[in-house]
Write an enzyme that holds these catalytic residues in place. Structure first.
Site, PDB file in Angstrom:
ATOM      1  N   MET A 188       1.368  -1.242  -8.399  1.00  0.00           N
ATOM      2  CA  MET A 188       0.376  -0.167  -8.375  1.00  0.00           C
ATOM      3  C   MET A 188      -1.012  -0.665  -8.798  1.00  0.00           C
ATOM      4  SD  MET A 188       2.651   2.926  -9.988  1.00  0.00           S
ATOM      5  CE  MET A 188       1.349   4.166  -9.793  1.00  0.00           C
ATOM      6  N   HIS A 189      -2.005   0.181  -8.596  1.00  0.00           N
ATOM      7  CA  HIS A 189      -3.360   0.057  -9.161  1.00  0.00           C
ATOM      8  C   HIS A 189      -4.241  -1.017  -8.530  1.00  0.00           C
ATOM      9  CE1 HIS A 189      -1.517   2.504 -12.225  1.00  0.00           C
ATOM     10  NE2 HIS A 189      -0.842   1.520 -12.740  1.00  0.00           N
ATOM     11  N   ASP A 245       5.866   1.157  -7.313  1.00  0.00           N
ATOM     12  CA  ASP A 245       7.095   0.432  -7.638  1.00  0.00           C
ATOM     13  C   ASP A 245       8.023   1.190  -8.583  1.00  0.00           C
ATOM     14  OD1 ASP A 245       5.313   0.145  -9.751  1.00  0.00           O
ATOM     15  OD2 ASP A 245       5.349  -2.040  -9.752  1.00  0.00           O
TER      16      ASP A 245
END
EC number: 2.7.1.17
Length: 482
Positions: A79-80, A236
């Site tokens: 992520m991110h 995830d």
């Protein structure tokens, strides 16, 4: 047949799932990190695509018949990350990853400039999130910022290669700080605070919905049929939850991968940013989750293996045979700073209490214990946010160690269970989402895998760990800001 593609930090992992829910095969290809400056963490998205192609070739060669029958693909991913695209979808720079800490100053600026941030996004501004990264680029690389036509998350850049479409979904988008998490839609206000607009964001679908179809030329190259559906997919951790059947409020798990995550499903949006707890959308409609995150977990053990020149199996075998570790040093696992509960990109990793008599096995124990204590801090933060759990599943690479699983149960005073196929993690959840998008129900598809092992907390060991946990916490408090 259904294919899950999980874009991790250290590996792209593929999983093939049949119509009975059985894992037919897996394949993977490694990835490397780049850290050109202190606190920086980057990857070249082109490496993600090459690794995906390598893993596809492996899986197809090992299981040609089942692979050719794939009808749905699901995506999971780290992520991110900020993937910045310009004209003609050209990559403008390497992707800035979730464990990058350069944007700490921009976090303070975003908090000050956007009073509604916590209510809308449900989270503190932290360097790992996507929005502060874009503020950093705007300040330090203005010539690149001016060229941005699209911002994609890592798995969604893979989707662009697969389908030609720019699409995301709420579980991953919630980690950008641009999503109205309660509404599951982009926030114009939060985007504007970073100098961006909705036009630069991907379209949103739910994780279980189709996001497009595999490009015909790619389907031909991979030997697949026409109209292979690509699901919305998930970040995830939300994908891992789908993989172990964590779909109902109160269901939860611990993921021991590169990072350490404690994830609990909620039936509504329940933000509590004061404790650095993340409040995100789940991969199912009308579901959310709370999550504590430590930035270095099983990666601490890999780091120590490299440091002493031994593999994980050797170190764990030494530890299990020794038994007593009463004189072990204390280890702070903050090799990349920390999120929950400290929100401190400068938190240091260290050994404290080394002696002439300290052996390698003592340090191995300290590394595992330090990660376990970081998880205990995360659980306390979730409890402060009103979440209670009685049992947690353990997934990820760290779930291979029964010793570690028992230590976690003892320290957290919570029953830990390991499911069959628990190492599959996000790849299994991604495959299940691909299945849901191509037809099927949550109850039928998202079943809990069989329990392979159960670890009940031991009250005596819990009591023995308590003073070491207190020392661990005191050590960090003394070093904070030093």
């Amino acid at each position: 047949m259904h294919l899950g593609i999980d874009l991790g930090t250290s590996e792209v992992k593929l999983l093939l799932l049949d119509g009975s829910g059985r894992i037919v095969g897996t394949a993977g290809a490694p990835l490397t990190l780049s850290s050109p400056e202190p606190l920086w963490s980057e990857q070249n998205p082109a490496d993600w695509w090459r690794a995906t192609g390598t893993a596809i070739a492996q899986l197809r060669a090992a299981h040609p018949g089942p692979f050719a029958a794939v009808r749905g693909i699901g995506l999971s991913g780290q992520m991110h990350g900020a993937v910045l695209l310009g004209a003609d979808d050209k990559l403008l720079r390497p992707a800035i990853l979730w464990n990058d800490g350069r944007s700490h100053a921009e976090c303070a600026e975003l908090e000050a400039a956007t009073p509604a941030l916590h209510d809308i996004a449900g989270n503190l501004a932290m360097p790992g999130f996507t929005a502060p990264k874009l503020l950093w680029v705007r300040k330090h690389e203005p010539e690149i910022f001016a060229q941005i036509s699209s911002v994609l998350l890592p798995k969604d850049w893979l989707r662009l290669q697969l389908t030609g479409d720019k699409v995301s979904e709420p579980s991953d988008a919630a980690g950008t700080l641009w999503l109205d998490v309660a509404r599951r839609d982009w926030s114009e206000e939060l985007l504007a605070a970073c100098g961006l607009t909705r036009a630069q964001m991907p379209w949103l679908v739910e994780s279980t919905e189709p996001s497009g179809v595999l490009r015909p030329e790619l389907a031909r190259t991979w030997g697949l049929g026409a109209d292979v559906i690509v699901a919305g997919g998930a970040g995830d951790n939300a994908a891992s939850a789908i993989g172990i059947g964590a779909t109902q409020p109160g269901d939860g798990f611990i993921s021991l991968g590169t990072s350490g995550v404690l994830f609990v499903v909620n039936d509504r949006y329940r933000p509590n940013p004061a404790s650095a707890v993340h409040a995100f959308c789940h991969a199912l409609p009308q579901r959310w989750h709370q999550m504590s995150v430590m930035l270095s977990a099983a990666s601490c053990l890999r780091w120590f293996c490299n440091l002493v020149g031994a593999d994980e199996a050797t170190l764990l075998a030494e530890l299990e045979s020794k038994g007593s570790t009463a004189d072990a040093p204390t280890f702070l696992p903050y090799l990349a700073g920390e999120r929950t509960p400290h929100n401190d990109p400068f938190a240091p990793g260290l050994f404290h209490g080394l002696k002439a008599q300290t052996h390698r096995v003592d340090c191995t124990y300290a590394v595992l214990e330090g990660v376990t204590f970081g998880l205990a801090d995360g659980l306390d933060a979730l409890r402060a946010a009103g979440t209670e759990v009685k049992q947690l599943s353990l997934v990820g690479g760290g779930s291979r160690s029964p010793y570690w699983a028992q230590q976690i149960a003892d320290a957290l005073n919570v029953e830990i269970v390991i499911h069959t196929g628990s190492e599959a993690g996000g790849a299994l959840g991604a495959a299940r989402l691909g299945w849901l998008a191509s037809g099927g129900t949550v109850d039928a598809i998202c079943k809990r895998p069989d329990i392979a092992a159960r670890f009940t907390p031991n009250p005596e060991r819990h009591a023995r760990l308590a003073p070491r946990l207190a020392r661990f916490r005191d050590l960090y408090s003394r070093l904070r800001g030093a």
